[in-house]
Design a protein around this motif. Structure first.
Motif, mmCIF file in Angstrom:
data_model
loop_
_atom_site.group_PDB
_atom_site.id
_atom_site.type_symbol
_atom_site.label_atom_id
_atom_site.label_comp_id
_atom_site.label_asym_id
_atom_site.label_seq_id
_atom_site.Cartn_x
_atom_site.Cartn_y
_atom_site.Cartn_z
ATOM 1 N N THR A 140 37.212 42.283 43.241
ATOM 2 C CA THR A 140 37.750 40.933 43.421
ATOM 3 C C THR A 140 37.603 40.527 44.884
ATOM 4 N N LEU B 212 38.575 37.643 47.811
ATOM 5 C CA LEU B 212 39.514 36.577 48.161
ATOM 6 C C LEU B 212 39.029 35.857 49.407
ATOM 7 N N ALA C 14 47.564 42.009 47.870
ATOM 8 C CA ALA C 14 46.348 42.069 47.061
ATOM 9 C C ALA C 14 46.201 43.433 46.399
ATOM 10 N N LEU D 237 43.451 37.294 37.241
ATOM 11 C CA LEU D 237 43.123 36.609 38.489
ATOM 12 C C LEU D 237 44.127 35.505 38.829
ATOM 13 N N LEU E 15 46.578 35.344 42.242
ATOM 14 C CA LEU E 15 46.695 34.226 43.188
ATOM 15 C C LEU E 15 48.144 33.769 43.305
ATOM 16 N N ALA F 296 39.340 32.820 44.616
ATOM 17 C CA ALA F 296 39.156 34.207 44.205
ATOM 18 C C ALA F 296 38.039 34.291 43.171
ATOM 19 N N ARG G 178 36.143 37.357 40.614
ATOM 20 C CA ARG G 178 36.162 38.740 40.125
ATOM 21 C C ARG G 178 34.914 38.988 39.293
#
Length: 537
Positions: free
Chosen positions: A474, A476, A501, A509, A513, A533, A535
Protein backbone atom coordinates in the motif's frame (compact mmCIF):
# COMPACT_ATOMS: atom_id res chain seq x y z
CA UNK A 1 -16.41 40.69 -24.86
CA UNK A 2 -17.70 40.36 -28.42
CA UNK A 3 -21.33 39.27 -28.95
CA UNK A 4 -22.92 37.78 -32.06
CA UNK A 5 -26.25 36.04 -32.78
CA UNK A 6 -26.10 32.25 -32.56
CA UNK A 7 -26.52 30.70 -36.04
CA UNK A 8 -28.81 27.72 -36.62
CA UNK A 9 -26.70 24.59 -37.12
CA UNK A 10 -29.46 22.04 -36.90
CA UNK A 11 -29.41 21.80 -33.08
CA UNK A 12 -30.19 23.89 -30.05
CA UNK A 13 -26.86 25.63 -29.68
CA UNK A 14 -28.02 27.47 -26.62
CA UNK A 15 -30.38 24.81 -25.25
CA UNK A 16 -29.20 22.48 -22.52
CA UNK A 17 -26.20 24.63 -21.64
CA UNK A 18 -28.07 27.95 -21.63
CA UNK A 19 -28.20 28.38 -17.85
CA UNK A 20 -24.51 27.45 -17.49
CA UNK A 21 -23.57 29.87 -20.29
CA UNK A 22 -25.48 32.71 -18.67
CA UNK A 23 -23.80 31.89 -15.34
CA UNK A 24 -20.30 31.99 -16.89
CA UNK A 25 -21.00 35.42 -18.40
CA UNK A 26 -20.58 36.89 -14.90
CA UNK A 27 -16.82 36.28 -15.23
CA UNK A 28 -14.70 39.46 -14.92
CA UNK A 29 -13.38 40.82 -18.23
CA UNK A 30 -9.74 40.39 -17.26
CA UNK A 31 -8.33 36.88 -17.40
CA UNK A 32 -9.98 34.96 -20.27
CA UNK A 33 -7.40 36.24 -22.80
CA UNK A 34 -4.69 34.55 -20.72
CA UNK A 35 -6.66 31.30 -20.81
CA UNK A 36 -6.95 31.48 -24.60
CA UNK A 37 -3.19 32.08 -24.76
CA UNK A 38 -2.62 29.05 -22.52
CA UNK A 39 -4.57 26.84 -24.95
CA UNK A 40 -2.81 28.15 -28.04
CA UNK A 41 0.65 27.92 -26.47
CA UNK A 42 0.12 24.39 -25.16
CA UNK A 43 -1.02 23.18 -28.60
CA UNK A 44 1.64 25.12 -30.53
CA UNK A 45 -1.09 26.95 -32.44
CA UNK A 46 -1.16 30.48 -33.83
CA UNK A 47 -4.48 31.43 -32.30
CA UNK A 48 -6.95 30.45 -29.61
CA UNK A 49 -10.42 31.46 -28.47
CA UNK A 50 -12.67 30.87 -25.46
CA UNK A 51 -16.32 31.33 -26.37
CA UNK A 52 -19.63 30.95 -24.50
CA UNK A 53 -22.78 30.12 -26.48
CA UNK A 54 -26.10 31.01 -24.86
CA UNK A 55 -28.75 33.44 -26.04
CA UNK A 56 -25.88 35.03 -27.95
CA UNK A 57 -22.39 33.89 -28.78
CA UNK A 58 -19.87 35.75 -26.61
CA UNK A 59 -16.12 35.75 -27.16
CA UNK A 60 -14.68 35.73 -23.63
CA UNK A 61 -10.99 35.53 -24.49
CA UNK A 62 -8.76 35.48 -27.53
CA UNK A 63 -5.10 35.09 -28.40
CA UNK A 64 -3.22 35.30 -31.67
CA UNK A 65 -3.93 37.02 -34.94
CA UNK A 66 -6.73 39.56 -35.23
CA UNK A 67 -10.19 39.23 -36.72
CA UNK A 68 -8.88 39.70 -40.23
CA UNK A 69 -6.85 36.51 -40.30
CA UNK A 70 -8.69 34.13 -37.92
CA UNK A 71 -12.29 32.98 -38.04
CA UNK A 72 -13.54 35.49 -35.51
CA UNK A 73 -16.65 36.16 -37.55
CA UNK A 74 -18.97 33.99 -39.56
CA UNK A 75 -17.27 30.58 -39.42
CA UNK A 76 -16.03 30.89 -35.85
CA UNK A 77 -19.51 31.49 -34.56
CA UNK A 78 -20.81 28.54 -36.54
CA UNK A 79 -17.92 26.40 -35.33
CA UNK A 80 -18.67 27.01 -31.66
CA UNK A 81 -22.41 26.61 -32.10
CA UNK A 82 -21.75 23.28 -33.82
CA UNK A 83 -19.51 22.10 -30.96
CA UNK A 84 -22.19 23.04 -28.41
CA UNK A 85 -24.95 21.36 -30.43
CA UNK A 86 -22.93 18.15 -30.86
CA UNK A 87 -21.28 18.15 -27.46
CA UNK A 88 -18.09 16.71 -28.94
CA UNK A 89 -14.83 17.93 -30.53
CA UNK A 90 -14.73 19.26 -34.07
CA UNK A 91 -11.46 18.44 -35.86
CA UNK A 92 -10.60 20.06 -39.20
CA UNK A 93 -7.03 19.28 -40.38
CA UNK A 94 -7.41 21.26 -43.61
CA UNK A 95 -9.83 24.17 -43.54
CA UNK A 96 -9.27 25.24 -47.13
CA UNK A 97 -11.43 22.64 -48.88
CA UNK A 98 -13.54 21.66 -45.85
CA UNK A 99 -16.65 23.40 -44.59
CA UNK A 100 -18.64 22.83 -41.45
CA UNK A 101 -21.64 20.59 -41.83
CA UNK A 102 -25.31 21.43 -41.35
CA UNK A 103 -25.12 24.59 -43.42
CA UNK A 104 -22.51 26.35 -41.32
CA UNK A 105 -20.20 28.96 -42.80
CA UNK A 106 -16.65 28.21 -43.87
CA UNK A 107 -13.82 28.76 -41.45
CA UNK A 108 -11.42 30.69 -43.65
CA UNK A 109 -10.54 34.18 -42.50
CA UNK A 110 -10.70 37.21 -44.70
CA UNK A 111 -7.24 36.61 -46.07
CA UNK A 112 -7.49 32.80 -46.18
CA UNK A 113 -4.76 32.40 -43.55
CA UNK A 114 -6.49 29.71 -41.45
CA UNK A 115 -5.37 26.25 -42.49
CA UNK A 116 -6.71 24.06 -39.67
CA UNK A 117 -8.59 24.28 -36.43
CA UNK A 118 -9.54 22.13 -33.45
CA UNK A 119 -12.44 22.85 -31.09
CA UNK A 120 -13.65 21.08 -27.92
CA UNK A 121 -16.65 21.69 -25.64
CA UNK A 122 -16.37 24.04 -22.65
CA UNK A 123 -18.42 22.54 -19.82
CA UNK A 124 -19.76 24.14 -16.64
CA UNK A 125 -22.14 22.71 -14.07
CA UNK A 126 -22.44 19.51 -16.09
CA UNK A 127 -23.56 21.32 -19.25
CA UNK A 128 -21.86 22.33 -22.49
CA UNK A 129 -21.74 26.11 -22.25
CA UNK A 130 -19.36 26.99 -25.11
CA UNK A 131 -16.12 25.89 -26.68
CA UNK A 132 -12.35 26.29 -26.56
CA UNK A 133 -10.61 26.16 -29.90
CA UNK A 134 -7.24 26.71 -31.49
CA UNK A 135 -6.23 27.23 -35.10
CA UNK A 136 -3.17 26.96 -37.29
CA UNK A 137 -2.20 29.10 -40.26
CA UNK A 138 -1.43 25.97 -42.29
CA UNK A 139 -3.12 22.58 -42.59
CA UNK A 140 -2.26 20.39 -39.61
CA UNK A 141 -2.97 16.77 -38.80
CA UNK A 142 -4.37 17.08 -35.27
CA UNK A 143 -3.45 13.96 -33.27
CA UNK A 144 -5.55 12.14 -30.71
CA UNK A 145 -3.12 13.52 -28.12
CA UNK A 146 -3.87 17.07 -29.34
CA UNK A 147 -7.59 16.46 -28.86
CA UNK A 148 -7.07 14.98 -25.39
CA UNK A 149 -4.73 17.80 -24.35
CA UNK A 150 -7.21 20.47 -25.48
CA UNK A 151 -9.97 18.64 -23.58
CA UNK A 152 -7.83 18.77 -20.42
CA UNK A 153 -7.07 22.45 -20.97
CA UNK A 154 -10.78 23.14 -21.51
CA UNK A 155 -11.48 21.52 -18.13
CA UNK A 156 -8.78 23.73 -16.57
CA UNK A 157 -10.18 26.85 -18.26
CA UNK A 158 -13.68 25.96 -17.08
CA UNK A 159 -12.42 25.50 -13.52
CA UNK A 160 -10.78 28.93 -13.49
CA UNK A 161 -13.81 30.66 -15.06
CA UNK A 162 -16.11 29.01 -12.53
CA UNK A 163 -13.78 30.03 -9.70
CA UNK A 164 -13.89 33.64 -10.86
CA UNK A 165 -17.70 33.60 -11.03
CA UNK A 166 -17.93 32.01 -7.58
CA UNK A 167 -15.59 34.70 -6.25
CA UNK A 168 -17.98 37.37 -7.60
CA UNK A 169 -20.92 35.60 -5.99
CA UNK A 170 -18.99 35.22 -2.73
CA UNK A 171 -18.20 38.95 -2.69
CA UNK A 172 -21.88 39.75 -3.28
CA UNK A 173 -22.93 37.37 -0.49
CA UNK A 174 -20.34 38.92 1.83
CA UNK A 175 -21.70 42.39 1.16
CA UNK A 176 -25.24 41.28 1.96
CA UNK A 177 -24.01 39.72 5.20
CA UNK A 178 -22.14 42.89 6.19
CA UNK A 179 -25.30 44.95 5.71
CA UNK A 180 -27.20 42.48 7.89
CA UNK A 181 -24.55 42.74 10.62
CA UNK A 182 -24.68 46.52 10.51
CA UNK A 183 -28.42 46.33 11.03
CA UNK A 184 -28.02 43.83 13.91
CA UNK A 185 -25.22 45.81 15.57
CA UNK A 186 -21.98 44.87 17.34
CA UNK A 187 -21.43 44.06 20.97
CA UNK A 188 -18.91 46.12 22.95
CA UNK A 189 -16.93 45.26 26.05
CA UNK A 190 -14.39 46.70 28.49
CA UNK A 191 -12.10 44.40 30.46
CA UNK A 192 -10.24 45.78 33.47
CA UNK A 193 -7.01 43.77 33.45
CA UNK A 194 -6.28 44.62 37.08
CA UNK A 195 -9.61 43.57 38.62
CA UNK A 196 -10.44 40.99 35.90
CA UNK A 197 -13.95 42.49 35.61
CA UNK A 198 -15.66 42.76 32.21
CA UNK A 199 -18.41 45.29 31.56
CA UNK A 200 -20.36 44.95 28.32
CA UNK A 201 -23.49 46.08 26.49
CA UNK A 202 -26.68 44.09 25.89
CA UNK A 203 -25.56 42.83 22.45
CA UNK A 204 -22.38 41.35 23.91
CA UNK A 205 -24.17 39.72 26.83
CA UNK A 206 -26.86 38.20 24.65
CA UNK A 207 -24.21 36.94 22.24
CA UNK A 208 -22.50 35.03 25.07
CA UNK A 209 -25.77 33.86 26.61
CA UNK A 210 -25.43 36.07 29.70
CA UNK A 211 -28.29 37.78 31.55
CA UNK A 212 -29.14 41.16 29.96
CA UNK A 213 -28.66 43.03 33.27
CA UNK A 214 -25.59 45.34 33.01
CA UNK A 215 -23.71 43.77 35.91
CA UNK A 216 -19.96 43.17 35.45
CA UNK A 217 -18.69 39.58 35.19
CA UNK A 218 -15.24 38.17 35.71
CA UNK A 219 -13.26 37.28 32.60
CA UNK A 220 -12.95 33.66 33.74
CA UNK A 221 -16.75 33.41 33.51
CA UNK A 222 -16.62 34.49 29.86
CA UNK A 223 -13.63 32.23 29.26
CA UNK A 224 -15.76 29.26 30.32
CA UNK A 225 -18.07 30.04 27.37
CA UNK A 226 -15.16 29.74 24.90
CA UNK A 227 -15.18 26.43 23.04
CA UNK A 228 -12.65 24.08 24.70
CA UNK A 229 -10.74 23.62 21.44
CA UNK A 230 -10.35 27.41 21.05
CA UNK A 231 -9.29 28.37 24.59
CA UNK A 232 -5.58 28.12 23.79
CA UNK A 233 -6.11 30.43 20.78
CA UNK A 234 -7.89 33.01 22.95
CA UNK A 235 -5.18 32.74 25.62
CA UNK A 236 -2.45 33.45 23.06
CA UNK A 237 -4.42 36.42 21.71
CA UNK A 238 -4.75 37.91 25.18
CA UNK A 239 -1.03 37.48 25.89
CA UNK A 240 -0.20 39.08 22.54
CA UNK A 241 -2.57 41.99 23.27
CA UNK A 242 -0.84 42.74 26.58
CA UNK A 243 2.50 42.94 24.74
CA UNK A 244 1.44 44.69 21.51
CA UNK A 245 -1.68 46.59 22.55
CA UNK A 246 -3.84 44.98 19.82
CA UNK A 247 -6.43 42.25 20.42
CA UNK A 248 -7.76 40.20 17.52
CA UNK A 249 -9.14 36.68 17.65
CA UNK A 250 -11.82 34.57 15.98
CA UNK A 251 -13.18 31.74 18.08
CA UNK A 252 -16.24 29.70 18.97
CA UNK A 253 -18.43 30.10 22.02
CA UNK A 254 -20.78 27.55 23.57
CA UNK A 255 -23.97 29.08 24.92
CA UNK A 256 -25.79 27.64 27.97
CA UNK A 257 -28.28 25.85 25.65
CA UNK A 258 -25.38 24.07 23.87
CA UNK A 259 -25.52 26.24 20.73
CA UNK A 260 -22.09 26.83 19.17
CA UNK A 261 -21.46 30.20 17.50
CA UNK A 262 -18.43 31.81 15.87
CA UNK A 263 -17.48 35.30 17.06
CA UNK A 264 -14.82 37.79 15.98
CA UNK A 265 -13.36 40.03 18.67
CA UNK A 266 -11.20 43.11 18.05
CA UNK A 267 -9.87 45.63 20.55
CA UNK A 268 -7.02 47.66 22.05
CA UNK A 269 -5.22 47.65 25.37
CA UNK A 270 -4.70 51.10 26.85
CA UNK A 271 -3.81 52.80 30.15
CA UNK A 272 -6.02 55.88 29.87
CA UNK A 273 -8.26 54.78 32.73
CA UNK A 274 -8.57 57.62 35.32
CA UNK A 275 -7.14 55.25 37.92
CA UNK A 276 -4.20 54.36 35.70
CA UNK A 277 -5.36 50.80 35.15
CA UNK A 278 -4.90 48.92 31.90
CA UNK A 279 -8.09 48.16 30.05
CA UNK A 280 -8.89 46.07 26.99
CA UNK A 281 -11.68 47.85 25.12
CA UNK A 282 -13.18 46.28 22.04
CA UNK A 283 -16.09 44.98 20.00
CA UNK A 284 -17.36 41.54 19.12
CA UNK A 285 -19.78 40.28 16.51
CA UNK A 286 -21.31 36.95 15.55
CA UNK A 287 -19.78 35.62 12.32
CA UNK A 288 -21.51 32.23 12.20
CA UNK A 289 -23.86 33.03 9.32
CA UNK A 290 -21.06 34.60 7.29
CA UNK A 291 -18.90 31.52 7.81
CA UNK A 292 -21.76 29.25 6.77
CA UNK A 293 -22.23 31.10 3.48
CA UNK A 294 -18.52 31.25 2.75
CA UNK A 295 -18.05 27.61 3.72
CA UNK A 296 -20.84 26.57 1.34
CA UNK A 297 -19.23 28.40 -1.57
CA UNK A 298 -15.80 27.08 -0.61
CA UNK A 299 -17.02 23.49 -0.46
CA UNK A 300 -18.77 23.80 -3.84
CA UNK A 301 -15.63 25.16 -5.47
CA UNK A 302 -13.28 22.71 -3.79
CA UNK A 303 -15.41 19.66 -4.56
CA UNK A 304 -15.58 20.68 -8.23
CA UNK A 305 -11.77 20.49 -8.35
CA UNK A 306 -11.33 17.03 -6.84
CA UNK A 307 -10.96 13.97 -9.02
CA UNK A 308 -13.20 10.92 -9.24
CA UNK A 309 -10.76 8.05 -8.93
CA UNK A 310 -10.46 5.69 -11.92
CA UNK A 311 -11.15 1.96 -11.93
CA UNK A 312 -7.80 0.41 -12.91
CA UNK A 313 -7.05 -3.30 -13.16
CA UNK A 314 -4.89 -4.66 -10.35
CA UNK A 315 -5.13 -1.52 -8.22
CA UNK A 316 -7.35 -0.35 -5.37
CA UNK A 317 -7.57 3.43 -5.01
CA UNK A 318 -8.99 5.59 -2.22
CA UNK A 319 -8.65 9.26 -1.35
CA UNK A 320 -9.94 11.86 1.05
CA UNK A 321 -9.84 15.64 1.38
CA UNK A 322 -10.43 17.58 4.61
CA UNK A 323 -10.79 21.37 4.53
CA UNK A 324 -9.24 23.53 7.22
CA UNK A 325 -11.35 24.26 10.28
CA UNK A 326 -11.63 27.84 9.06
CA UNK A 327 -14.32 26.79 6.61
CA UNK A 328 -14.39 30.03 4.60
CA UNK A 329 -10.83 29.40 3.42
CA UNK A 330 -10.40 27.43 0.21
CA UNK A 331 -7.30 25.30 0.18
CA UNK A 332 -4.97 24.53 -2.69
CA UNK A 333 -4.41 20.85 -1.82
CA UNK A 334 -5.44 18.21 -4.33
CA UNK A 335 -4.98 14.57 -5.29
CA UNK A 336 -5.23 12.91 -8.69
CA UNK A 337 -4.92 9.48 -10.27
CA UNK A 338 -5.40 8.47 -13.90
CA UNK A 339 -4.45 5.74 -16.32
CA UNK A 340 -1.88 6.32 -19.06
CA UNK A 341 -1.99 4.87 -22.59
CA UNK A 342 0.96 2.53 -21.93
CA UNK A 343 -0.86 0.79 -19.07
CA UNK A 344 0.82 2.73 -16.28
CA UNK A 345 -1.02 4.59 -13.52
CA UNK A 346 -0.16 8.21 -12.71
CA UNK A 347 -0.52 9.38 -9.09
CA UNK A 348 -0.34 13.01 -8.00
CA UNK A 349 -0.55 14.85 -4.69
CA UNK A 350 0.02 18.61 -4.51
CA UNK A 351 -0.49 21.89 -2.69
CA UNK A 352 -0.75 25.33 -4.31
CA UNK A 353 0.21 28.23 -2.06
CA UNK A 354 -2.63 30.38 -0.78
CA UNK A 355 -6.08 29.88 0.76
CA UNK A 356 -8.52 31.70 -1.50
CA UNK A 357 -10.46 31.29 -4.75
CA UNK A 358 -7.36 32.24 -6.73
CA UNK A 359 -5.42 29.40 -5.10
CA UNK A 360 -8.22 26.96 -5.91
CA UNK A 361 -8.43 28.16 -9.51
CA UNK A 362 -4.66 27.92 -9.89
CA UNK A 363 -4.79 24.43 -8.43
CA UNK A 364 -7.33 23.44 -11.08
CA UNK A 365 -5.18 24.92 -13.84
CA UNK A 366 -1.99 23.21 -12.61
CA UNK A 367 -3.79 19.91 -12.10
CA UNK A 368 -5.19 19.80 -15.61
CA UNK A 369 -2.00 21.09 -17.23
CA UNK A 370 -0.06 18.33 -15.46
CA UNK A 371 -2.60 15.76 -16.66
CA UNK A 372 -2.17 16.88 -20.24
CA UNK A 373 1.62 16.84 -20.06
CA UNK A 374 1.72 13.39 -18.44
CA UNK A 375 -0.72 11.93 -20.95
CA UNK A 376 0.87 13.52 -24.01
CA UNK A 377 4.59 13.04 -23.33
CA UNK A 378 4.71 9.72 -21.41
CA UNK A 379 8.02 10.57 -19.80
CA UNK A 380 9.52 9.96 -16.33
CA UNK A 381 7.92 12.03 -13.54
CA UNK A 382 10.99 14.29 -13.25
CA UNK A 383 10.71 15.29 -16.91
CA UNK A 384 6.96 15.89 -16.63
CA UNK A 385 7.53 18.13 -13.59
CA UNK A 386 10.24 20.04 -15.44
CA UNK A 387 7.86 20.64 -18.35
CA UNK A 388 5.18 21.74 -15.87
CA UNK A 389 7.64 24.17 -14.26
CA UNK A 390 8.45 25.62 -17.69
CA UNK A 391 4.75 26.00 -18.49
CA UNK A 392 3.98 27.69 -15.14
CA UNK A 393 6.81 30.17 -15.73
CA UNK A 394 6.13 30.70 -19.42
CA UNK A 395 2.41 31.28 -18.93
CA UNK A 396 3.02 33.76 -16.10
CA UNK A 397 0.95 31.82 -13.57
CA UNK A 398 2.88 33.39 -10.65
CA UNK A 399 2.42 30.61 -8.11
CA UNK A 400 4.36 28.16 -5.94
CA UNK A 401 3.40 24.49 -5.84
CA UNK A 402 4.65 21.57 -3.78
CA UNK A 403 3.97 18.45 -5.75
CA UNK A 404 4.77 14.76 -5.91
CA UNK A 405 4.10 12.80 -9.10
CA UNK A 406 4.49 9.04 -9.37
CA UNK A 407 4.05 6.33 -11.99
CA UNK A 408 3.16 2.72 -11.27
CA UNK A 409 4.51 0.66 -14.15
CA UNK A 410 3.75 -3.06 -14.61
CA UNK A 411 6.63 -5.49 -14.07
CA UNK A 412 7.20 -8.61 -16.16
CA UNK A 413 6.18 -11.71 -14.20
CA UNK A 414 8.86 -13.88 -15.72
CA UNK A 415 12.00 -11.80 -15.30
CA UNK A 416 11.58 -9.08 -12.68
CA UNK A 417 9.02 -10.09 -10.08
CA UNK A 418 5.78 -11.88 -9.23
CA UNK A 419 2.61 -11.32 -11.24
CA UNK A 420 0.87 -8.12 -10.14
CA UNK A 421 4.10 -6.44 -9.02
CA UNK A 422 4.77 -2.86 -10.08
CA UNK A 423 7.69 -0.49 -10.30
CA UNK A 424 7.09 2.83 -8.56
CA UNK A 425 8.87 5.84 -10.07
CA UNK A 426 8.39 9.25 -8.49
CA UNK A 427 9.71 12.79 -8.36
CA UNK A 428 9.02 15.43 -5.73
CA UNK A 429 8.89 19.21 -5.98
CA UNK A 430 9.39 20.04 -2.30
CA UNK A 431 6.57 17.72 -1.18
CA UNK A 432 6.46 15.31 1.80
CA UNK A 433 7.78 11.84 0.85
CA UNK A 434 5.53 8.82 0.22
CA UNK A 435 4.92 6.16 2.85
CA UNK A 436 5.04 2.51 1.77
CA UNK A 437 3.27 -0.20 3.77
CA UNK A 438 4.73 -3.59 2.80
CA UNK A 439 2.52 -6.69 2.47
CA UNK A 440 3.81 -7.91 5.87
CA UNK A 441 2.63 -4.68 7.53
CA UNK A 442 5.97 -2.88 7.86
CA UNK A 443 5.74 0.84 7.11
CA UNK A 444 8.57 3.04 5.87
CA UNK A 445 9.15 6.51 4.47
CA UNK A 446 10.54 6.32 0.92
CA UNK A 447 13.69 8.45 0.71
CA UNK A 448 13.02 11.33 -1.66
CA UNK A 449 15.30 14.01 -3.14
CA UNK A 450 14.48 17.53 -1.97
CA UNK A 451 13.96 19.22 -5.36
CA UNK A 452 12.65 22.79 -5.63
CA UNK A 453 8.99 23.73 -5.61
CA UNK A 454 7.33 24.29 -8.98
CA UNK A 455 7.40 28.02 -9.70
CA UNK A 456 10.83 28.77 -8.21
CA UNK A 457 13.26 28.03 -11.06
CA UNK A 458 12.14 26.26 -14.24
CA UNK A 459 15.79 25.46 -15.07
CA UNK A 460 16.48 23.51 -11.88
CA UNK A 461 17.40 19.83 -12.09
CA UNK A 462 14.81 17.26 -11.08
CA UNK A 463 15.43 13.66 -10.09
CA UNK A 464 13.53 10.38 -10.10
CA UNK A 465 13.51 7.65 -7.47
CA UNK A 466 12.18 4.15 -7.93
CA UNK A 467 11.45 0.96 -6.03
CA UNK A 468 9.57 -2.29 -6.62
CA UNK A 469 6.17 -2.88 -5.04
CA UNK A 470 4.88 -6.38 -4.37
CA UNK A 471 1.22 -7.42 -4.52
CA UNK A 472 -0.51 -6.40 -1.28
CA UNK A 473 1.70 -3.32 -0.81
CA UNK A 474 0.00 0.00 0.00
CA UNK A 475 1.32 3.43 -0.99
CA UNK A 476 0.25 6.62 0.85
CA UNK A 477 0.64 10.09 -0.67
CA UNK A 478 -0.38 13.05 1.48
CA UNK A 479 -0.15 16.81 1.83
CA UNK A 480 1.68 18.49 4.69
CA UNK A 481 -1.52 19.24 6.62
CA UNK A 482 -1.56 15.58 7.66
CA UNK A 483 1.75 15.67 9.55
CA UNK A 484 2.50 19.33 10.36
CA UNK A 485 1.59 20.91 13.69
CA UNK A 486 2.32 24.41 14.93
CA UNK A 487 5.40 24.38 17.17
CA UNK A 488 6.25 20.75 16.41
CA UNK A 489 8.90 19.11 14.23
CA UNK A 490 7.39 17.53 11.11
CA UNK A 491 9.40 14.37 11.90
CA UNK A 492 7.13 13.81 14.92
CA UNK A 493 4.03 13.89 12.72
CA UNK A 494 5.67 11.57 10.19
CA UNK A 495 6.54 9.09 12.98
CA UNK A 496 2.89 9.07 14.09
CA UNK A 497 1.81 8.44 10.49
CA UNK A 498 4.16 5.45 10.22
CA UNK A 499 2.84 3.97 13.47
CA UNK A 500 -0.78 4.40 12.41
CA UNK A 501 -0.17 3.02 8.91
CA UNK A 502 1.57 -0.02 10.32
CA UNK A 503 -1.17 -0.67 12.85
CA UNK A 504 -3.90 -0.31 10.22
CA UNK A 505 -2.07 -2.26 7.50
CA UNK A 506 -4.52 -5.23 7.45
CA UNK A 507 -7.58 -2.97 7.22
CA UNK A 508 -9.49 -2.27 3.99
CA UNK A 509 -8.15 0.77 2.20
CA UNK A 510 -11.05 3.10 3.10
CA UNK A 511 -10.79 2.08 6.76
CA UNK A 512 -7.03 2.67 6.71
CA UNK A 513 -7.54 6.22 5.43
CA UNK A 514 -10.26 6.92 7.99
CA UNK A 515 -8.00 5.66 10.79
CA UNK A 516 -5.07 7.78 9.66
CA UNK A 517 -7.24 10.90 9.46
CA UNK A 518 -8.82 10.20 12.85
CA UNK A 519 -5.42 9.71 14.44
CA UNK A 520 -3.59 12.67 12.87
CA UNK A 521 -6.01 15.46 11.90
CA UNK A 522 -7.01 17.29 15.07
CA UNK A 523 -10.33 19.17 15.35
CA UNK A 524 -9.74 22.79 14.45
CA UNK A 525 -6.82 21.98 12.13
CA UNK A 526 -5.45 25.16 10.54
CA UNK A 527 -4.52 23.60 7.17
CA UNK A 528 -6.42 21.50 4.67
CA UNK A 529 -5.33 17.93 4.02
CA UNK A 530 -5.36 15.66 0.97
CA UNK A 531 -4.59 11.95 1.18
CA UNK A 532 -4.33 9.39 -1.66
CA UNK A 533 -3.80 5.66 -1.17
CA UNK A 534 -3.22 2.86 -3.68
CA UNK A 535 -2.98 -0.85 -2.93
CA UNK A 536 -1.72 -3.52 -5.32
CA UNK A 537 -4.21 -6.36 -5.63
Amino acid sequence: MGEQPVPDVGGAAGGAGLSAARWLLQVPHEGPDRLARLAATALGAEGGRVTVVGDREVLLGSHGAGPGSLPCSGGQRSLCALVVARGEPVVVPDARPDRLEAGADGADGADGAVGAYLAVPLEARGEVAGCVWVCSARPRAWSAHDVELLRELSASISAELQAQVLAVELADAGERIRVAFDAAGFGSFEWDLATDEVRSDVQHRLMFGLPPAPAPVRFEHLYERVHPQDRAVVGRAVSSAVRSGLYAVDHRIVRPDGTVRWVAARGRVGGDDPRGRQRLVGAVHDTTDARDVNALVARELQSSMLTELPDLAGLQLAATYLPAARGHQIGGDWYDAFGLPDGSCALVIGDVSGHDTRAAATMGAVRNLLRGLAFDHREPPSVVLRRLDEAVEGLGMDTLVTLLMARLDPVSGTSQGPDGARVLRWSSAGHPPPVLVHPDGRAQVLATAADLLVGVDARSQRTDQQCALAPGATLLLYSDGLVERRGEDIADGTARLLALAQGLAPAPLERLLAGVVEGLVAPGAEDDTALLAVRLS
